[in-house]
Design a protein around this motif. Structure first.
Motif, PDB file in Angstrom:
ATOM      1  N   MET A 145       0.853  -1.182   0.000  1.00 15.45           N
ATOM      2  CA  MET A 145       0.000   0.000   0.000  1.00 15.45           C
ATOM      3  C   MET A 145       0.897   1.243   0.000  1.00 15.45           C
ATOM      4  SD  MET A 145      -2.859   1.180   2.796  1.00 15.45           S
ATOM      5  CE  MET A 145      -1.783   1.370   4.183  1.00 15.45           C
ATOM      6  N   GLU A 146       0.637   2.112  -0.950  1.00 19.17           N
ATOM      7  CA  GLU A 146       1.391   3.359  -1.038  1.00 19.17           C
ATOM      8  C   GLU A 146       0.907   4.311   0.046  1.00 19.17           C
ATOM      9  OE1 GLU A 146       1.870   7.187  -3.982  1.00 19.17           O
ATOM     10  OE2 GLU A 146       0.970   5.367  -4.766  1.00 19.17           O
ATOM     11  N   LYS A 147       1.836   4.977   0.690  1.00 20.22           N
ATOM     12  CA  LYS A 147       1.472   5.953   1.722  1.00 20.22           C
ATOM     13  C   LYS A 147       1.761   7.349   1.199  1.00 20.22           C
ATOM     14  CE  LYS A 147       1.719   3.113   5.733  1.00 20.22           C
ATOM     15  NZ  LYS A 147       1.702   3.192   7.160  1.00 20.22           N
ATOM     16  N   LYS A 148       0.870   8.257   1.492  1.00 20.28           N
ATOM     17  CA  LYS A 148       1.019   9.659   1.105  1.00 20.28           C
ATOM     18  C   LYS A 148       1.664  10.423   2.245  1.00 20.28           C
ATOM     19  CE  LYS A 148      -1.517   9.473  -2.695  1.00 20.28           C
ATOM     20  NZ  LYS A 148      -1.166   9.960  -3.989  1.00 20.28           N
ATOM     21  N   GLN A 149       2.477  11.381   1.906  1.00 19.67           N
ATOM     22  CA  GLN A 149       3.041  12.275   2.905  1.00 19.67           C
ATOM     23  C   GLN A 149       2.158  13.506   2.986  1.00 19.67           C
ATOM     24  OE1 GLN A 149       7.133  13.175   2.165  1.00 19.67           O
ATOM     25  NE2 GLN A 149       7.777  11.067   2.460  1.00 19.67           N
ATOM     26  N   VAL A 150       1.831  13.905   4.219  1.00 20.62           N
ATOM     27  CA  VAL A 150       0.955  15.041   4.430  1.00 20.62           C
ATOM     28  C   VAL A 150       1.615  15.972   5.443  1.00 20.62           C
ATOM     29  CG1 VAL A 150      -1.327  15.755   5.216  1.00 20.62           C
ATOM     30  CG2 VAL A 150      -1.060  13.584   4.044  1.00 20.62           C
ATOM     31  N   PRO A 151       1.893  17.211   5.051  1.00 18.56           N
ATOM     32  CA  PRO A 151       2.419  18.150   6.039  1.00 18.56           C
ATOM     33  C   PRO A 151       1.322  18.456   7.064  1.00 18.56           C
ATOM     34  CG  PRO A 151       2.190  19.218   3.893  1.00 18.56           C
ATOM     35  CD  PRO A 151       1.741  17.802   3.737  1.00 18.56           C
ATOM     36  N   LEU A 152       1.690  18.470   8.316  1.00 18.90           N
ATOM     37  CA  LEU A 152       0.708  18.671   9.375  1.00 18.90           C
ATOM     38  C   LEU A 152       1.286  19.614  10.419  1.00 18.90           C
ATOM     39  CD1 LEU A 152      -1.987  17.784  10.707  1.00 18.90           C
ATOM     40  CD2 LEU A 152      -0.693  15.915  11.757  1.00 18.90           C
ATOM     41  N   ARG A 153       0.513  20.629  10.770  1.00 17.04           N
ATOM     42  CA  ARG A 153       0.921  21.555  11.819  1.00 17.04           C
ATOM     43  C   ARG A 153       0.071  21.299  13.049  1.00 17.04           C
ATOM     44  NH1 ARG A 153       0.949  25.208   7.273  1.00 17.04           N
ATOM     45  NH2 ARG A 153       3.092  25.718   6.774  1.00 17.04           N
ATOM     46  N   ASN A 206       4.038   9.666  14.538  1.00 19.58           N
ATOM     47  CA  ASN A 206       3.409   9.490  13.229  1.00 19.58           C
ATOM     48  C   ASN A 206       2.478   8.278  13.241  1.00 19.58           C
ATOM     49  OD1 ASN A 206       3.500  10.448  10.338  1.00 19.58           O
ATOM     50  ND2 ASN A 206       3.899   8.259  10.070  1.00 19.58           N
ATOM     51  N   GLY A 207       2.937   7.180  13.818  1.00 21.41           N
ATOM     52  CA  GLY A 207       2.118   5.980  13.909  1.00 21.41           C
ATOM     53  C   GLY A 207       0.862   6.206  14.727  1.00 21.41           C
ATOM     54  N   GLN A 208       0.990   6.993  15.798  1.00 21.31           N
ATOM     55  CA  GLN A 208      -0.166   7.277  16.649  1.00 21.31           C
ATOM     56  C   GLN A 208      -1.195   8.124  15.906  1.00 21.31           C
ATOM     57  OE1 GLN A 208      -0.494   5.803  19.457  1.00 21.31           O
ATOM     58  NE2 GLN A 208      -2.198   6.820  20.416  1.00 21.31           N
ATOM     59  N   ILE A 209      -0.733   9.119  15.173  1.00 22.13           N
ATOM     60  CA  ILE A 209      -1.647   9.963  14.397  1.00 22.13           C
ATOM     61  C   ILE A 209      -2.353   9.118  13.342  1.00 22.13           C
ATOM     62  CG2 ILE A 209      -1.768  11.868  12.731  1.00 22.13           C
ATOM     63  CD1 ILE A 209       0.538  13.177  14.400  1.00 22.13           C
ATOM     64  N   GLU A 210      -1.614   8.244  12.658  1.00 21.84           N
ATOM     65  CA  GLU A 210      -2.230   7.379  11.651  1.00 21.84           C
ATOM     66  C   GLU A 210      -3.245   6.442  12.303  1.00 21.84           C
ATOM     67  OE1 GLU A 210      -1.028   4.457   7.949  1.00 21.84           O
ATOM     68  OE2 GLU A 210       0.537   5.101   9.336  1.00 21.84           O
TER      69      GLU A 210
END
Length: 64
Positions: free
Chosen positions: A1-9, A30-34
């Protein structure tokens, strides 16, 4: 599965809360946010299509 990078503030306070939670769950921030976003999407699908009454109004978070 391709993962997208998302800038997050995030505010420093919210980041610290998520980082602490991630540590408790043995995840990276990052894992927790996902994980949290995945759970929210599952809940939304389970409950139908709830929409906030006002769009683009950030939720009130109690981070005390």
């Amino acid at each position: 599965m391709e993962k997208k990078q998302v800038p997050l503030r995030l505010s420093a306070k919210l980041y610290d809360e998520i980082a602490s939670w991630a540590e408790d769950d043995f995840r990276s921030v990052n894992g927790q946010i996902e994980y949290l976003l995945t759970e929210c999407v599952k809940q939304r699908k389970k409950n139908g299509n709830p929409r906030p009454e006002e769009l683009d109004v950030p939720p009130k978070l109690d981070l005390h």
